[in-house]
Design a protein around this motif. Structure first.
Motif, PDB file in Angstrom:
ATOM      1  N   GLY A 370      16.061  11.933 -29.601  1.00  0.00           N
ATOM      2  CA  GLY A 370      15.407  10.665 -29.888  1.00  0.00           C
ATOM      3  C   GLY A 370      14.447  10.792 -31.051  1.00  0.00           C
ATOM      4  O   GLY A 370      13.547  11.635 -31.020  1.00  0.00           O
ATOM      5  N   LYS A 371      14.656   9.963 -32.072  1.00  0.00           N
ATOM      6  CA  LYS A 371      13.741   9.974 -33.211  1.00  0.00           C
ATOM      7  C   LYS A 371      13.210   8.586 -33.543  1.00  0.00           C
ATOM      8  O   LYS A 371      12.354   8.440 -34.409  1.00  0.00           O
ATOM      9  CB  LYS A 371      14.448  10.572 -34.429  1.00  0.00           C
ATOM     10  N   SER A 372      13.730   7.554 -32.829  1.00  0.00           N
ATOM     11  CA  SER A 372      13.198   6.207 -33.028  1.00  0.00           C
ATOM     12  C   SER A 372      11.807   6.115 -32.408  1.00  0.00           C
ATOM     13  O   SER A 372      11.427   6.912 -31.544  1.00  0.00           O
ATOM     14  CB  SER A 372      14.135   5.170 -32.413  1.00  0.00           C
ATOM     15  N   ASP A 373      11.042   5.100 -32.809  1.00  0.00           N
ATOM     16  CA  ASP A 373       9.684   4.943 -32.304  1.00  0.00           C
ATOM     17  C   ASP A 373       9.682   4.725 -30.803  1.00  0.00           C
ATOM     18  O   ASP A 373       8.853   5.307 -30.082  1.00  0.00           O
ATOM     19  CB  ASP A 373       8.995   3.766 -33.013  1.00  0.00           C
ATOM     20  N   THR A 376      10.677   7.973 -29.034  1.00  0.00           N
ATOM     21  CA  THR A 376       9.596   8.956 -29.161  1.00  0.00           C
ATOM     22  C   THR A 376       8.466   8.629 -28.200  1.00  0.00           C
ATOM     23  O   THR A 376       7.891   9.522 -27.560  1.00  0.00           O
ATOM     24  CB  THR A 376       9.072   8.988 -30.602  1.00  0.00           C
ATOM     25  N   LEU A 377       8.141   7.328 -28.085  1.00  0.00           N
ATOM     26  CA  LEU A 377       7.098   6.904 -27.150  1.00  0.00           C
ATOM     27  C   LEU A 377       7.490   7.236 -25.715  1.00  0.00           C
ATOM     28  O   LEU A 377       6.663   7.730 -24.935  1.00  0.00           O
ATOM     29  CB  LEU A 377       6.844   5.400 -27.301  1.00  0.00           C
ATOM     30  N   ILE A 379       9.494   9.599 -24.651  1.00  0.00           N
ATOM     31  CA  ILE A 379       9.434  11.051 -24.438  1.00  0.00           C
ATOM     32  C   ILE A 379       7.996  11.513 -24.276  1.00  0.00           C
ATOM     33  O   ILE A 379       7.679  12.330 -23.399  1.00  0.00           O
ATOM     34  CB  ILE A 379      10.128  11.783 -25.607  1.00  0.00           C
ATOM     35  N   GLU A 380       7.109  10.977 -25.104  1.00  0.00           N
ATOM     36  CA  GLU A 380       5.699  11.363 -25.007  1.00  0.00           C
ATOM     37  C   GLU A 380       5.104  10.933 -23.671  1.00  0.00           C
ATOM     38  O   GLU A 380       4.338  11.673 -23.038  1.00  0.00           O
ATOM     39  CB  GLU A 380       4.911  10.752 -26.165  1.00  0.00           C
ATOM     40  N   ARG A 543      18.654   1.993 -31.109  1.00  0.00           N
ATOM     41  CA  ARG A 543      18.384   3.271 -31.769  1.00  0.00           C
ATOM     42  C   ARG A 543      19.696   3.878 -32.302  1.00  0.00           C
ATOM     43  O   ARG A 543      20.045   5.023 -32.049  1.00  0.00           O
ATOM     44  CB  ARG A 543      17.686   4.251 -30.829  1.00  0.00           C
ATOM     45  N   GLU A 546      20.325   7.270 -34.088  1.00  0.00           N
ATOM     46  CA  GLU A 546      20.452   8.525 -33.344  1.00  0.00           C
ATOM     47  C   GLU A 546      21.904   8.844 -32.983  1.00  0.00           C
ATOM     48  O   GLU A 546      22.185   9.909 -32.420  1.00  0.00           O
ATOM     49  CB  GLU A 546      19.602   8.463 -32.073  1.00  0.00           C
TER      50      GLU A 546
END
Length: 691
Positions: A370-373, A376-377, A379-380, A543, A546
């Motif tokens: 995952g590299k979309s905003d 990423t949110l 995952i965080e 996304r 990806e």
């Protein structure tokens, strides 16, 4: 050479004439006799020797020797008185004696030459080298074998000192010591190794006249001994390897007679060496044909043949290969795998996999792409939630990867070394769900096992439990789950005593729980307990950037599962995939890629547009895949029928490309030849093939 005249050509003169003629030591100048018909005169005339009736006429022709054989004393006296003082007159009797001695000398010389020739033949015929020196150390005999071993010609050796021919020779030492040296090893200057015996030559009276050496080249013998030693070591090593194998191994000769078996063969088949060695290869067969005999006939290996062997009819899988040495068939070797052991191992592996699926979480955050905003949110937030004991609610459409997040949260928490239990709330019937989740006591209901059963929550104690499809729980189960969340305790079905547990709950749903609360199908108080830390996982359509990374990771996974070696997706196919909205999200993408790989030829390494099915977005109805009509599937047939048609087309195309070679076609498609023939008959392709 001296000139000789014979006076008298009778029997005596004729005999002397023949002796002198054969000896060739004197020049027979003339033969004289009063009778021109005498036998000696005729022989002289035939040989071109001067003849006459008067001896006086030849005295002035430099006659050195006159042999008088007339037997007349008056003639002898007259010749003696008349001849030159330098001329020698020999009576007939003396002439006979001298001639005889000369004849014997010639015979002795010839005999000596014959003996020397025979001795030389003997010396040269022996396989041993021979060198003889005289008492001064000079070489007087050097046979052919010595020439070959030493690398020196006979003419170069005869007459030279032995140390000039053979450096470091000990023959001069033998002359000094007069002692025999037996079986001594020596290395020559050309690198050859010899074994030699040196002996002095001593006459009966003790006089030393020389010495000789007899030697043999042992270079090849030493090399052969080393090779034999190596072969024995290799043989010992091979025997150790064969005997240590857990698989049965049998070896037969070119006639199919048993040569060798290992202990595992006796253990699996129940047959001893006495029952197999020297016996036909069919001895151990209970059901099926002998693969040894088939391989000996075809000179081709066979693999994976099922049969039964031995008196107990043991079920085995057999691999047999021919033994070919320098193009000649010497036999075959077979390896027998015990199917009972393989089945037992398969059952144990299956149980282990089931246990692993229950007890372990397989994925980590590194497995989440995952590299979309939005991704990423998510995952965080999941990483943050993993560090707390709070209940996590994963929300997102079906196929977005909610279970992947659950695995990663467990593996990133301090509970990662404890159990991870997965429960699909929609997959278990309502009547069983409660007892499966919370367990039951003995006798709680008919069919309950003795001693009761531990539920999922008890199994997950000190670990994590993943409740997928949480929105499908019944109202009664929701109430019990709420108690678990509030009190951290459960009560088994049919039980009265609460059991304290310490479980981290990770819930997931793809439905709108808020709408469920409004409809009254989902408890509001449970919602607030579960929704303490919600994580929203975005759908794939939001996304799409990806998709290339997801394709790469999914193709790696499918390659491992299917045993393929697909490298990636072409740019054209990737554009098709990125233009689709993916209502089934990542799960649908994996399905599309897996289906494409299944129908790809084994020699193809990239997924192209024609490998993909039709992809249409629901809103626009636009067809994303521009495949040919001949390659598209209609919706008036079942999936099985469409797959069979596609398989038949692939087989037909491959056969045509390989000019009807069925063996190569089977190898290219990853099929056995037997399976290919089955499919040719099934799809009625035989009549279209010309070989």
């Amino acid at each position: 050479m001296q000139n000789v005249m014979i006076v008298g050509a009778g029997k005596g003169g004729t005999a002397i004439l023949k002796i002198l003629k054969e000896s060739e030591m004197l020049n027979l100048h003339a033969v004289v006799d009063r009778n021109l018909d005498a036998p000696g005169i005729k022989i002289a005339q035939e040989e071109g020797i001067k003849t006459g009736t008067c001896w006086q006429s030849f005295l002035n022709e430099n006659i050195d020797i006159i042999i008088e054989v007339t037997g007349n004393d008056e003639v002898f006296q007259e010749i003696r008185d008349t001849k030159n003082k330098k001329t020698v007159l020999i009576p007939g009797s003396v002439a006979f004696l001298v001639a005889r001695l000369m004849e014997e000398k010639e015979e002795l010389i010839e005999k000596h030459q014959n003996e020397s020739y025979q001795q030389e033949l003997i010396f040269n015929a022996t396989n041993d080298g021979m060198v003889v020196i005289d008492k001064y150390g000079k070489v007087i005999l050097f046979n052919k074998q010595a020439e070959e071993i030493m690398g020196v010609k006979k003419d170069e050796a005869i007459g030279k000192f032995v140390v000039e021919v053979i450096p470091h020779s000990r023959l001069p030492h033998i002359l000094e010591t007069r002692r025999i040296e037996s079986n001594q090893e020596m290395i020559l200057r050309n690198g050859r190794k010899i074994i030699t015996t040196r002996i002095p030559i001593i006459e009966e009276n003790g006089t030393l006249i020389g010495a000789f050496a007899v030697f043999k080249d042992i270079t090849e013998v030493v090399n052969l001994a080393e090779e034999i030693t190596d072969l024995k070591e290799i043989q010992t090593m091979l025997q150790a390897i064969i005997h240590s194998s857990d698989d049965a191994i049998s070896v037969v000769d070119e006639n199919g007679r048993g040569l060798l078996i290992n202990p595992a063969y006796t253990r699996i088949t129940g047959l001893t060496q006495e029952q197999v060695i020297g016996q036909p290869a069919t001895t151990d067969i209970s059901e099926g044909e002998s693969m040894h005999m088939k391989v000996l006939q075809t000179r081709r290996a066979v693999r994976g043949v099922a049969m039964r062997v031995g008196p107990n009819k043991k079920e085995v899988i057999v691999n047999v290969a021919p033994i070919i040495v320098k193009g000649k068939l010497k036999g075959s070797v077979g390896v027998i795998h015990d199917m009972s052991e393989m089945k037992s191992l398969s059952r144990e592996l299956s149980r282990a996999r089931q246990l692993i699926r229950k007890l372990e979480a397989k994925y980590t955050f590194e497995d989440i792409i995952g590299k979309s905003d939005e991704m990423t949110l998510a995952i965080e937030q999941a990483k943050l939630g993993a560090k707390t004991p709070a209940t996590v609610l994963l929300r997102g459409e079906s196929g977005t990867g909610k279970e992947l997040f659950a695995h990663a949260i467990h593996n990133a928490s301090d509970r990662k070394y404890n159990k991870f239990i997965r429960v699909n709330c929609a997959a278990i019937s309502e009547s069983l769900l409660e007892s499966e989740m919370f367990g039951y006591e003995e006798g709680a209901f008919s069919g309950a096992i003795r001693g009761g059963k531990t539920g999922f929550f008890e199994e997950a104690n000190n670990g994590s439990i993943f409740l997928d499809e949480i929105g499908e729980l019944s109202a009664n189960t929701q109430a019990k789950l709420l108690r678990v969340l509030q009190e951290n305790e459960i009560i088994r079905v049919g039980g009265t005593k609460p059991i304290t547990i310490n479980v981290r709950i990770i819930a997931a749903t793809n439905v709108n729980l808020e709408k469920g609360i409004a409809k009254g199908t989902f408890r509001e108080d449970l919602y607030y307990r579960l929704n303490r830390m919600p994580i929203h996982i975005p759908p794939l359509r939001k996304r799409k950037d990806e998709i290339p990374l997801l394709c790469e990771r999914l193709i790696q996974k499918i390659n491992r599962d299917y045993g393929r070696n697909v490298e990636g997706v072409t740019q054209a196919a990737l554009l098709q995939l990125m233009g689709y909205d993916w209502p089934g999200n990542v799960r649908e993408l994996e399905n599309i890629l897996g289906r494409a790989i299944i129908f790809m030829n084994y020699y193809e390494t990239l997924i192209d547009v024609h490998h993909l099915p039709e992809l249409k977005n629901k809103k626009s109805g636009q067809e994303l895949n521009s495949t040919n009509k001949s390659e598209s599937f209609t919706l008036d047939r079942t999936l099985s029928e469409m797959m069979e048609e596609y398989e038949a087309n692939i087989i037909q195309q491959t056969l045509s490309r390989l000019k009807g070679n069925k063996t190569l076609t089977a190898k290219t498609l990853g099929l056995s030849v037997r399976n290919l023939y089955y499919k040719l008959e099934k799809y009625n392709l035989e009549k279209n093939i010309t070989q």
